[in-house]
Design a protein around this motif. Structure first.
Motif, PDB file in Angstrom:
ATOM      1  N   PRO A 156       0.368  -0.984   0.521  1.00  0.00           N
ATOM      2  CA  PRO A 156      -0.146  -0.107   0.244  1.00  0.00           C
ATOM      3  C   PRO A 156       1.424   0.700   0.384  1.00  0.00           C
ATOM      4  CG  PRO A 156       0.089  -0.633   2.025  1.00  0.00           C
ATOM      5  CD  PRO A 156       0.722  -2.089   1.699  1.00  0.00           C
ATOM      6  N   LYS A 157       0.525   2.308  -0.525  1.00  0.00           N
ATOM      7  CA  LYS A 157       1.132   3.393  -0.324  1.00  0.00           C
ATOM      8  C   LYS A 157       1.502   4.095   0.719  1.00  0.00           C
ATOM      9  CE  LYS A 157       0.641   8.377  -2.728  1.00  0.00           C
ATOM     10  NZ  LYS A 157      -0.449   9.313  -3.419  1.00  0.00           N
ATOM     11  N   PRO A 158       2.366   4.467   1.190  1.00  0.00           N
ATOM     12  CA  PRO A 158       2.734   4.964   2.383  1.00  0.00           C
ATOM     13  C   PRO A 158       1.856   6.398   3.426  1.00  0.00           C
ATOM     14  CG  PRO A 158       5.026   4.913   1.192  1.00  0.00           C
ATOM     15  CD  PRO A 158       3.896   4.792  -0.034  1.00  0.00           C
ATOM     16  N   SER A 159       1.529   6.353   3.695  1.00  0.00           N
ATOM     17  CA  SER A 159       0.632   7.903   4.017  1.00  0.00           C
ATOM     18  C   SER A 159       1.494   9.003   4.292  1.00  0.00           C
ATOM     19  CB  SER A 159       0.286   7.193   5.682  1.00  0.00           C
ATOM     20  OG  SER A 159       1.079   7.441   6.754  1.00  0.00           O
ATOM     21  N   ALA A 160       0.513  10.307   4.291  1.00  0.00           N
ATOM     22  CA  ALA A 160       1.574  11.402   4.328  1.00  0.00           C
ATOM     23  C   ALA A 160       2.269  11.228   5.559  1.00  0.00           C
ATOM     24  CB  ALA A 160       0.315  12.414   4.065  1.00  0.00           C
ATOM     25  N   LYS A 161       2.236  11.097   6.466  1.00  0.00           N
ATOM     26  CA  LYS A 161       3.015  11.499   7.376  1.00  0.00           C
ATOM     27  C   LYS A 161       4.362   9.587   7.655  1.00  0.00           C
ATOM     28  CE  LYS A 161       3.496  10.105  12.391  1.00  0.00           C
ATOM     29  NZ  LYS A 161       3.021   9.620  14.220  1.00  0.00           N
ATOM     30  N   GLU A 162       4.226   8.773   6.327  1.00  0.00           N
ATOM     31  CA  GLU A 162       5.501   7.645   6.709  1.00  0.00           C
ATOM     32  C   GLU A 162       6.270   8.716   5.687  1.00  0.00           C
ATOM     33  OE1 GLU A 162       3.941   3.434   6.966  1.00  0.00           O
ATOM     34  OE2 GLU A 162       2.673   4.596   5.185  1.00  0.00           O
ATOM     35  N   LEU A 163       5.416   9.117   5.031  1.00  0.00           N
ATOM     36  CA  LEU A 163       6.226   9.954   3.562  1.00  0.00           C
ATOM     37  C   LEU A 163       7.135  10.518   3.926  1.00  0.00           C
ATOM     38  CD1 LEU A 163       3.851  10.040   0.526  1.00  0.00           C
ATOM     39  CD2 LEU A 163       5.353   8.476   0.271  1.00  0.00           C
TER      40      LEU A 163
ATOM     41  N   THR B 237       8.113  11.143   7.489  1.00  0.00           N
ATOM     42  CA  THR B 237       9.455  10.449   7.558  1.00  0.00           C
ATOM     43  C   THR B 237      10.458   9.890   7.065  1.00  0.00           C
ATOM     44  OG1 THR B 237       7.810   9.724   9.486  1.00  0.00           O
ATOM     45  CG2 THR B 237      10.126   8.043   9.090  1.00  0.00           C
ATOM     46  N   MET B 238       9.998   9.433   5.694  1.00  0.00           N
ATOM     47  CA  MET B 238      10.591   9.198   4.330  1.00  0.00           C
ATOM     48  C   MET B 238      11.522  10.593   4.108  1.00  0.00           C
ATOM     49  SD  MET B 238       9.231   5.601   2.196  1.00  0.00           S
ATOM     50  CE  MET B 238       7.937   5.030   3.172  1.00  0.00           C
ATOM     51  N   ALA B 239      11.215  11.369   3.586  1.00  0.00           N
ATOM     52  CA  ALA B 239      11.801  12.625   2.987  1.00  0.00           C
ATOM     53  C   ALA B 239      12.721  12.898   4.065  1.00  0.00           C
ATOM     54  CB  ALA B 239      10.920  13.457   2.662  1.00  0.00           C
ATOM     55  N   LEU B 240      12.391  12.950   5.055  1.00  0.00           N
ATOM     56  CA  LEU B 240      14.004  13.777   6.269  1.00  0.00           C
ATOM     57  C   LEU B 240      14.699  12.109   7.047  1.00  0.00           C
ATOM     58  CD1 LEU B 240      11.266  15.258   8.062  1.00  0.00           C
ATOM     59  CD2 LEU B 240      12.187  16.440   6.269  1.00  0.00           C
ATOM     60  N   GLU B 241      13.905  11.418   6.840  1.00  0.00           N
ATOM     61  CA  GLU B 241      15.349  10.198   7.304  1.00  0.00           C
ATOM     62  C   GLU B 241      16.021   9.710   6.275  1.00  0.00           C
ATOM     63  OE1 GLU B 241      13.185   8.858  10.763  1.00  0.00           O
ATOM     64  OE2 GLU B 241      12.806  10.582  11.535  1.00  0.00           O
ATOM     65  N   SER B 242      14.511   8.940   5.340  1.00  0.00           N
ATOM     66  CA  SER B 242      15.848   8.127   4.737  1.00  0.00           C
ATOM     67  C   SER B 242      17.260   8.299   4.344  1.00  0.00           C
ATOM     68  CB  SER B 242      14.775   7.503   3.172  1.00  0.00           C
ATOM     69  OG  SER B 242      15.465   6.809   2.333  1.00  0.00           O
ATOM     70  N   PRO B 243      17.834   6.945   4.475  1.00  0.00           N
ATOM     71  CA  PRO B 243      19.360   7.409   3.575  1.00  0.00           C
ATOM     72  C   PRO B 243      19.714   7.327   2.401  1.00  0.00           C
ATOM     73  CG  PRO B 243      18.803   5.087   4.241  1.00  0.00           C
ATOM     74  CD  PRO B 243      18.128   6.165   4.895  1.00  0.00           C
ATOM     75  N   TYR B 244      18.540   6.945   1.489  1.00  0.00           N
ATOM     76  CA  TYR B 244      18.944   6.959  -0.183  1.00  0.00           C
ATOM     77  C   TYR B 244      18.277   8.145  -0.219  1.00  0.00           C
ATOM     78  CZ  TYR B 244      18.479   1.911   1.399  1.00  0.00           C
ATOM     79  OH  TYR B 244      19.959   0.730   1.817  1.00  0.00           O
ATOM     80  N   ASN B 245      19.165   9.067  -0.860  1.00  0.00           N
ATOM     81  CA  ASN B 245      18.933  10.183  -1.388  1.00  0.00           C
ATOM     82  C   ASN B 245      17.216  10.082  -2.868  1.00  0.00           C
ATOM     83  OD1 ASN B 245      21.038  11.853  -0.404  1.00  0.00           O
ATOM     84  ND2 ASN B 245      21.836  11.559  -1.887  1.00  0.00           N
ATOM     85  N   ASP B 246      17.528   9.010  -3.655  1.00  0.00           N
ATOM     86  CA  ASP B 246      16.776   8.838  -4.369  1.00  0.00           C
ATOM     87  C   ASP B 246      14.408   8.486  -3.428  1.00  0.00           C
ATOM     88  OD1 ASP B 246      15.903   5.392  -5.306  1.00  0.00           O
ATOM     89  OD2 ASP B 246      17.312   6.121  -4.363  1.00  0.00           O
TER      90      ASP B 246
END
Length: 93
Positions: A60-67, A69-78
Motif C-alpha cells: 500500500p502507498k505510504p501514508s502522508a506521515k510515512e512519506l 518521515t522518509m523524506a526527512l530520514e531515508s538514507p537513500y537520496n532517491d
C-alpha cells in the motif's frame, strides 16, 4: 526486493522494472508485481531536474506521515526525493 518502499531515479528505476512482471497500465501509471508485492510506476515532472523522473512505489502507498518521515530520514537520496514527489501528488489531488 528489499525493505525500501520508493525508488525515484532515472538510473535505478529502469533496471528494477526489467525484473518485474507488468500487470496493468493506463496513460498515467503502470502496475508491476514481483514475489507477491505490487509496485506502481509513474513519471513526475520536476522543476529541479530536466525531463521526467520515474517513480516506483510499493503498495500500500505510504501514508502522508510515512512519506514525510522518509523524506526527512531515508538514507537513500532517491527514496527521500520520491517521497517528496508522492507528497506533491497527494497535495494536488
Amino acid at each position: 526486493m528489499n525493505s525500501r518502499k520508493i525508488f525515484a531515479s532515472k538510473e535505478i528505476v529502469p533496471s528494477i522494472i526489467e525484473d518485474l512482471h507488468h500487470v496493468d497500465e493506463d496513460n498515467k501509471h503502470a502496475v508491476y508485481e514481483i514475489e507477491g508485492e505490487t509496485w506502481h510506476y509513474f513519471e513526475s515532472d520536476s522543476m529541479y531536474v530536466e525531463g521526467k523522473i520515474p517513480v516506483l512505489f510499493k503498495t500500500p502507498k505510504p501514508s502522508a506521515k510515512e512519506l514525510m518521515t522518509m523524506a526527512l530520514e531515508s538514507p537513500y537520496n532517491d527514496e527521500a526525493y520520491g517521497a517528496c514527489l508522492l507528497l506533491k501528488r497527494v497535495g494536488t489531488k
